[in-house]
Design a protein around this motif. Structure first.
Motif, PDB file in Angstrom:
ATOM      1  N   PRO A 116       0.804  -1.224   0.000  1.00 31.11           N
ATOM      2  CA  PRO A 116       0.000   0.000   0.000  1.00 31.11           C
ATOM      3  C   PRO A 116       0.834   1.269   0.000  1.00 31.11           C
ATOM      4  O   PRO A 116       1.926   1.306   0.563  1.00 31.11           O
ATOM      5  N   GLU A 117       0.291   2.291  -0.652  1.00 28.96           N
ATOM      6  CA  GLU A 117       0.953   3.593  -0.706  1.00 28.96           C
ATOM      7  C   GLU A 117       0.739   4.335   0.607  1.00 28.96           C
ATOM      8  O   GLU A 117      -0.361   4.334   1.147  1.00 28.96           O
ATOM      9  N   LYS A 118       1.805   4.955   1.099  1.00 22.32           N
ATOM     10  CA  LYS A 118       1.744   5.715   2.349  1.00 22.32           C
ATOM     11  C   LYS A 118       2.420   7.060   2.156  1.00 22.32           C
ATOM     12  O   LYS A 118       3.324   7.189   1.337  1.00 22.32           O
ATOM     13  N   THR A 119       1.980   8.032   2.926  1.00 24.72           N
ATOM     14  CA  THR A 119       2.612   9.355   2.937  1.00 24.72           C
ATOM     15  C   THR A 119       2.847   9.755   4.382  1.00 24.72           C
ATOM     16  O   THR A 119       1.952   9.609   5.216  1.00 24.72           O
ATOM     17  N   VAL A 120       4.062  10.230   4.661  1.00 22.23           N
ATOM     18  CA  VAL A 120       4.385  10.768   5.984  1.00 22.23           C
ATOM     19  C   VAL A 120       4.833  12.213   5.801  1.00 22.23           C
ATOM     20  O   VAL A 120       5.396  12.562   4.760  1.00 22.23           O
ATOM     21  N   ALA A 121       4.539  13.031   6.797  1.00 23.71           N
ATOM     22  CA  ALA A 121       4.879  14.455   6.683  1.00 23.71           C
ATOM     23  C   ALA A 121       5.483  14.955   7.986  1.00 23.71           C
ATOM     24  O   ALA A 121       5.219  14.419   9.068  1.00 23.71           O
ATOM     25  N   TYR A 122       6.285  16.009   7.856  1.00 27.43           N
ATOM     26  CA  TYR A 122       6.858  16.701   9.003  1.00 27.43           C
ATOM     27  C   TYR A 122       6.707  18.190   8.728  1.00 27.43           C
ATOM     28  O   TYR A 122       7.216  18.686   7.724  1.00 27.43           O
ATOM     29  N   GLU A 123       5.991  18.902   9.623  1.00 23.42           N
ATOM     30  CA  GLU A 123       5.739  20.333   9.440  1.00 23.42           C
ATOM     31  C   GLU A 123       6.008  21.078  10.743  1.00 23.42           C
ATOM     32  O   GLU A 123       5.091  21.521  11.418  1.00 23.42           O
ATOM     33  N   LYS A 124       7.281  21.195  11.081  1.00 21.52           N
ATOM     34  CA  LYS A 124       7.682  21.903  12.300  1.00 21.52           C
ATOM     35  C   LYS A 124       9.043  22.531  12.068  1.00 21.52           C
ATOM     36  O   LYS A 124       9.735  22.199  11.107  1.00 21.52           O
ATOM     37  N   GLY A 133      10.170  25.239  10.992  1.00 25.04           N
ATOM     38  CA  GLY A 133      10.434  25.907   9.723  1.00 25.04           C
ATOM     39  C   GLY A 133      10.652  24.958   8.552  1.00 25.04           C
ATOM     40  O   GLY A 133      11.147  25.379   7.510  1.00 25.04           O
ATOM     41  N   MET A 134      10.290  23.694   8.721  1.00 24.68           N
ATOM     42  CA  MET A 134      10.423  22.721   7.631  1.00 24.68           C
ATOM     43  C   MET A 134       9.068  22.140   7.286  1.00 24.68           C
ATOM     44  O   MET A 134       8.221  21.964   8.160  1.00 24.68           O
ATOM     45  N   ASP A 135       8.867  21.879   6.009  1.00 26.58           N
ATOM     46  CA  ASP A 135       7.640  21.255   5.509  1.00 26.58           C
ATOM     47  C   ASP A 135       8.092  20.145   4.567  1.00 26.58           C
ATOM     48  O   ASP A 135       8.422  20.394   3.409  1.00 26.58           O
ATOM     49  N   LEU A 136       8.125  18.913   5.083  1.00 24.75           N
ATOM     50  CA  LEU A 136       8.652  17.768   4.349  1.00 24.75           C
ATOM     51  C   LEU A 136       7.583  16.692   4.205  1.00 24.75           C
ATOM     52  O   LEU A 136       6.728  16.542   5.081  1.00 24.75           O
ATOM     53  N   SER A 137       7.645  15.941   3.125  1.00 18.98           N
ATOM     54  CA  SER A 137       6.766  14.775   2.985  1.00 18.98           C
ATOM     55  C   SER A 137       7.462  13.706   2.156  1.00 18.98           C
ATOM     56  O   SER A 137       8.310  14.001   1.303  1.00 18.98           O
ATOM     57  N   VAL A 138       7.107  12.465   2.442  1.00 20.98           N
ATOM     58  CA  VAL A 138       7.614  11.310   1.706  1.00 20.98           C
ATOM     59  C   VAL A 138       6.423  10.442   1.335  1.00 20.98           C
ATOM     60  O   VAL A 138       5.589  10.135   2.184  1.00 20.98           O
ATOM     61  N   THR A 139       6.349  10.052   0.067  1.00 26.77           N
ATOM     62  CA  THR A 139       5.315   9.131  -0.411  1.00 26.77           C
ATOM     63  C   THR A 139       6.013   7.887  -0.926  1.00 26.77           C
ATOM     64  O   THR A 139       6.941   7.980  -1.741  1.00 26.77           O
TER      65      THR A 139
END
Length: 186
Positions: free
Chosen positions: A35-43, A45-51
């Motif tokens: 299954p496809e997953k997405t994780v994010a980090y938004e703290k 001063g950073m806005d990151l995501s991985v799919t």
């Protein structure tokens, strides 16, 4: 002349059939198992995501067999894993400009190469190679770093990517008994 015309029509129909029917069906079927997953980090001063797509161990030997050592891996299943950042960051001290990148790895026993690449192909491996060769374009690599492996106390059944803030931010890549901690900073 008629033979050439019918040959071209046949190839065109087969191409359209593959593009509009077979390829979407294959993607749907493979995502049932990974299954496809997405994780994010938004703290901070950073806005990151991985799919990424998350395959399971299923009693297989993962590193060294399913995922060969010292060969570039699409880092998950199906399409290549993507890493996005809305601002310029540093990956283990190396500059990574804002943007979206394909994420590739080259696992070995003691360390992994982590590769951020500007090119994002439709699928992670070449169908003609039987899935043994990636579609990575090495000339498009932006950052490549080496990170030592760590062994986990317990087996991790599903391939996982996550973010973890300790004394600094890490992108964690884990599966089976292997953990990779990629340091990220501004």
């Amino acid at each position: 002349m008629k033979f050439l015309k019918w040959t071209l029509i046949t190839f065109a129909v087969l191409g359209l059939l593959f593009f509009f029917v077979i390829s979407p069906y294959m993607k749907t079927q493979t995502k049932k198992n990974s299954p496809e997953k997405t994780v994010a980090y938004e703290k901070n001063g950073m806005d990151l995501s991985v799919t990424y797509s998350s395959p399971s161990k299923k009693d297989r030997i993962i590193f060294g067999e399913l995922v060969p050592y010292d060969a570039v891996w699409r880092t998950g299943a199906n399409e290549p894993t993507t890493f996005s950042t809305t601002n310029d960051i540093k990956i283990a001290g190396e500059n990574l400009p804002a943007g979206t990148y394909s994420l590739w790895t080259r696992p070995s026993r003691q360390s992994w190469s982590i590769i951020f690449n500007k090119n994002i192909p439709d699928w992670g491996v070449s169908i003609l190679s039987g899935g043994k060769e990636t579609n990575r374009v090495p000339e498009e690599d932006v950052v490549e770093i080496e990170i030592p492996t760590e062994q986990t106390a317990e087996t991790i059944e599903n391939f996982t990517i996550d973010f973890d803030m300790q004394n600094q931010l890490y992108m964690l890549i884990s599966w089976d008994r292997t953990l990779i901690k990629v340091p990220i900073s501004k």
